[in-house]
Design a protein around this motif. Structure first.
Motif, PDB file in Angstrom:
ATOM      1  N   UNK A  85       0.841  -1.199   0.000  1.00 48.74           N
ATOM      2  CA  UNK A  85       0.000   0.000   0.000  1.00 48.74           C
ATOM      3  C   UNK A  85       0.875   1.246   0.000  1.00 48.74           C
ATOM      4  N   UNK A  86       1.880   1.225   0.894  1.00 48.45           N
ATOM      5  CA  UNK A  86       2.735   2.408   0.997  1.00 48.45           C
ATOM      6  C   UNK A  86       3.451   2.644  -0.321  1.00 48.45           C
ATOM      7  N   UNK A  87       3.921   1.547  -0.923  1.00 51.32           N
ATOM      8  CA  UNK A  87       4.630   1.701  -2.188  1.00 51.32           C
ATOM      9  C   UNK A  87       3.723   2.303  -3.234  1.00 51.32           C
ATOM     10  N   UNK A  88       2.484   1.813  -3.287  1.00 47.39           N
ATOM     11  CA  UNK A  88       1.551   2.379  -4.265  1.00 47.39           C
ATOM     12  C   UNK A  88       1.322   3.851  -4.009  1.00 47.39           C
ATOM     13  N   UNK A  89       1.103   4.165  -2.727  1.00 49.72           N
ATOM     14  CA  UNK A  89       0.838   5.567  -2.421  1.00 49.72           C
ATOM     15  C   UNK A  89       2.010   6.444  -2.811  1.00 49.72           C
ATOM     16  N   UNK A  90       3.205   5.965  -2.454  1.00 51.15           N
ATOM     17  CA  UNK A  90       4.381   6.765  -2.778  1.00 51.15           C
ATOM     18  C   UNK A  90       4.548   6.897  -4.284  1.00 51.15           C
ATOM     19  N   UNK A  91       4.248   5.808  -4.987  1.00 51.24           N
ATOM     20  CA  UNK A  91       4.322   5.873  -6.447  1.00 51.24           C
ATOM     21  C   UNK A  91       3.375   6.927  -6.979  1.00 51.24           C
ATOM     22  N   UNK A  92       2.138   6.905  -6.439  1.00 48.09           N
ATOM     23  CA  UNK A  92       1.163   7.912  -6.870  1.00 48.09           C
ATOM     24  C   UNK A  92       1.674   9.310  -6.582  1.00 48.09           C
ATOM     25  N   UNK A  93       2.225   9.453  -5.358  1.00 46.35           N
ATOM     26  CA  UNK A  93       2.729  10.770  -4.981  1.00 46.35           C
ATOM     27  C   UNK A  93       3.824  11.216  -5.928  1.00 46.35           C
TER      28      UNK A  93
END
Lengths: 332, 446
Positions: free
Chosen positions: A130-138
């Protein structure tokens, strides 16, 4: 008279007999005396030896009883301690068993809970995703922002250029640079030029009088001169005159006073010496303890045979065999 | 050429422009070279500056602060000279001024003074600068915020007491808010300030964490600026190294994944703090190191080992691998599966590499727990004696119990290699060799 004469005739025989009897008695007196002494001494010896034997036997009996008593007491103590140790070992083993079960349970449930750990690790990897996805989005968002800003800046540049070069616009008669007659449709620059307003007079940019763009001073490379402190003038030293007297004084042997010569712990050493003297002269080291009966508090250990739950049995002290005078047939 | 002594009377001139220009010139001179800065100090210019400061306008104050900054940045002795002239009170007065440029120059000067050592920082703190700096941070100008953050970072880096003073002035909350600011240089300074505060003790680190930085800091690790990533990783490292609970917190908030991505995206020295984060987190307990493993932490570390040129980065990567692998056989197996052990061995044997590549410690700690025989076999052929001891020891632990492993050992030529090793009788190595030999029937051994 006749009797008298007869007695007188017999008198000499009587005197002889009397004399013979006394004589024999006297002769045998010492032999008999010695014999009597011998017999008496022998008998006294028997009596005394019998008495001593009796005393010995009594002493042996007393010692036998005493030692038996002590031994039984010691044995009683030993049995008690052995029993106590046995009980404690047993309790310890049982306690170990309980602790073993409890500790295993506790560790498996709370400290090293395998299933909880597994779930936790799965949760961690999910969370990581989840964190990786969020950071990717960011990151993508930031990139888009930057691109957008870039594009906007370029647009602004272009528009400003167009405003500046407004004069390049084509008129009815003369086609402008960007509007060549050979092209099918005008260049996008041409369109921009058509849309843009011409720039007004350039605003006077006020230069701040205190901007930092002043001309640099030439940097001076001269090493800085500073007043060095002069070293202080040397203090005049006077050499001492070495005379023989002074030499003597310096090499005189040491004569310490009595106070200096006594070692620092002479008082303690003297006390020690006194203590040892007294110890030497003493017979034994047991201190005299006042209130001695206060300290004599040894409990009586009854023998195992006689002790019971309700106090000591009377057999052995009050009676030896069971005696019931009421049942006797003959009284007294 | 006597310029400084010429400039000195100009400082007392009646025209303010002249004064200001003279001060500016002195500042530029001192900035260039430390001999000149020493000359400025020796010519007693500083007391002149102090004296005329209180009634002057803001441009003069800015120039004077610039002079102090230029002098103070070269060496601790010069900074000490500045402090002794009583410059600190003056700088604090400048900090109370309204103009943000003056405040910026004053706090920059304070920052350079406090940078050198802890006595100077203590002097700066004693003059009451810290609450004013915290006020400066809240100002809207970005340059002022930057400089104030860097000054706070310089003050708090020396000792826990100084960091505590900075924390007591309420700096952490403001610094934490500024992490969200888009300006890259500001983020750099803020992250560096927070990491200097957090590095001293567990309590300070907990205070920093309580300011709710955690999911936000991970966005910094994705920033486009390299130094923001580096400082963010440094902050996480300073927090992680104190206690297992803090490392647990980092893992729970997904920090490990962010750090691993950061390692993958950077090159060079910028990677170093991220590598150390993984090492510290894995070092605390085996659950945490298992968490690092399942977040796929090992492949980036192996890549680091292979790609990087500089020794200290390789050493850090080796150390981190050692911390991950040393707990249980499971961990050692996870490390060994990635075939990083031959690389480590090659680096250990390489005569060019320096001593403090903690390769030996890493290899030893991983090998002692490694039960994964296929990874150990290639090491058998090359290893020097002191490593061979551990490898053979591991074989001697596993082979007596596992028949299939024994068969594999013979077929891959391992047994032959073991026979060729000459060990002194009575040594530990010989014992291990005997144990291995006793697992096999006599004909094969001969």
């Amino acid at each position: 008279m006749a009797a008298l004469a007869r007695l007188q005739e017999r008198l000499t025989e009587l005197w002889e007999e009397y004399y013979c009897r006394n004589r024999s008695i006297d002769e045998e007196r010492t032999i008999e005396y010695k014999a009597a002494v011998k017999i008496q001494s022998c008998f006294r010896g028997y009596r005394v030896r019998a008495y001593l034997r009796y005393l010995n036997k009594m002493a042996i009996t007393i010692q036998k009883w005493w030692r038996g008593y002590q031994g039984r007491r010691y044995f009683r103590n030993m049995v008690e301690t052995a029993y106590f140790i046995m009980k404690m070992n047993f309790y310890n083993e049982m306690a170990v068993r309980i602790q073993k079960w409890w500790r295993g349970y506790y560790v498996r449930k709370y400290v090293h809970n395998y299933y909880a750990l597994k779930k936790y690790l799965e949760a961690v990897s999910l969370n990581n995703e989840i964190v990786r996805n969020q950071l990717q989005e960011y990151a993508e968002m930031m990139e888009n922002e930057e691109k957008r800003k870039d594009l906007e800046r370029k647009e602004k540049e272009k528009k400003y250029q167009a405003r500046k070069m407004h004069y390049l616009l084509s008129t009815e008669q003369i086609p402008g640079i960007y509007n060549s007659p050979l092209r099918k449709s005008p260049d996008p620059m041409e369109l921009l030029l058509r849309e843009s307003k011409p720039l007004g007079h350039r605003l006077q940019q006020k230069k701040s009088p205190f901007s930092y763009d002043l001309y640099d001073w030439p940097t001076c490379r001269r090493p800085p001169t500073f007043s060095t402190l002069q070293p202080l003038p040397p203090i005049g030293k006077q050499k001492p005159q070495v005379t023989f007297f002074i030499f003597q004084q310096r090499h005189k042997p040491l004569e310490p006073t009595l106070r200096v010569a006594t070692s620092i712990d002479s008082l303690e050493k003297a006390r020690e010496e006194m203590k040892w003297e007294e110890w030497k002269n003493r017979i034994h080291d047991n201190e005299f303890l006042p209130f001695s009966s206060y300290n004599k508090n040894k409990k009586y250990d009854p023998s195992i045979i006689r002790s019971s739950k309700y106090g000591q049995e009377a057999y052995g002290t009050k009676h030896f065999r069971e005696v019931q005078p009421k049942k006797w047939v003959v009284s007294k | 050429s006597g310029v400084i002594s010429l400039l000195r009377p100009l400082l007392l001139d009646s025209v303010p422009t002249v004064q200001h220009t003279a001060a500016l010139a002195l500042g530029r001179l001192a900035n260039y070279n430390d001999d000149l800065a020493e000359a400025v100090v020796k010519e007693d210019i500083l007391p002149q500056l102090m004296y005329s400061l209180s009634e002057q306008n803001r441009f003069y104050k800015k120039a004077a602060a610039f002079v102090l900054r230029a002098v103070g940045k070269h060496s601790p002795q010069l900074a000490q000279a500045i402090v002794q002239c009583g410059a600190l009170e003056m700088l604090v007065i400048c900090l109370e001024d309204f103009d943000p440029g003056v405040k910026e120059a004053a706090s920059w000067a304070l920052g350079y003074i406090a940078r050198h050592n802890s006595e100077l920082s203590q002097a700066v703190v004693d003059s009451g600068a810290v609450p004013l700096l915290v006020l400066c941070i809240q100002e809207p100008e970005i340059a002022l915020k930057r400089i104030a953050a860097s000054t706070l970072s310089d003050i708090s880096k020396h000792s826990p007491e100084l960091a505590q003073t900075v924390v007591d002035a309420g700096a952490i909350a403001h610094l934490a808010q500024m992490i969200l600011n888009p300006d890259a240089k500001l983020k750099r300074q803020v992250l560096s300030a927070l990491s200097q505060i957090a590095k001293h003790s567990v309590d300070l680190a907990e205070l920093v964490v309580e300011a709710e930085i955690f999911p936000v800091v991970l966005t910094c690790l994705k920033d486009s600026d390299e130094y923001v990533k580096k400082n963010g990783a440094t902050l996480i490292r300073e927090i992680a190294k104190h206690s297992p609970e803090l490392s647990q917190l980092i893992v729970n908030s997904g920090g490990v994944a962010a750090v691993i991505d950061c390692i993958g995206s950077c090159r060079g020295t910028v990677r170093l703090p991220s590598i150390m984060v993984l090492g510290y987190v894995a070092a605390h307990s085996e659950n945490l190191s298992m968490a690092v493993i399942i977040s796929k932490g090992i492949p980036p570390l192996c890549a680091c080992l292979i790609e990087e040129d500089e020794d200290h980065i390789k050493a850090a990567a080796a150390w981190a691998l050692g911390q991950i692998g040393r707990h249980t056989p499971e961990h050692a197996r996870a490390v060994a599966v990635t075939n990083v052990l031959p690389t480590l061995l090659a680096m250990y044997m390489d005569t060019h590499s320096s001593e403090d590549l903690q390769i030996k410690a890493t290899l030893k700690s991983i090998l002692q727990k490694c039960m994964y025989l296929p990874a150990l076999e290639p090491l058998l052929h090359d290893a020097p004696l002191n490593i061979m001891k551990h490898i053979i020891g591991q074989f001697s632990k596993v082979l007596p119990h596992d028949s299939q492993a024994r068969r594999l050992f013979v077929t891959t030529g391992g047994l032959k290699k073991v026979q060729e090793i000459k060990a002194e009788p009575g040594s530990v190595l010989q014992e291990y060799i005997n144990i291995i030999n006793s697992c096999y029937p006599e004909e094969i051994v001969r």
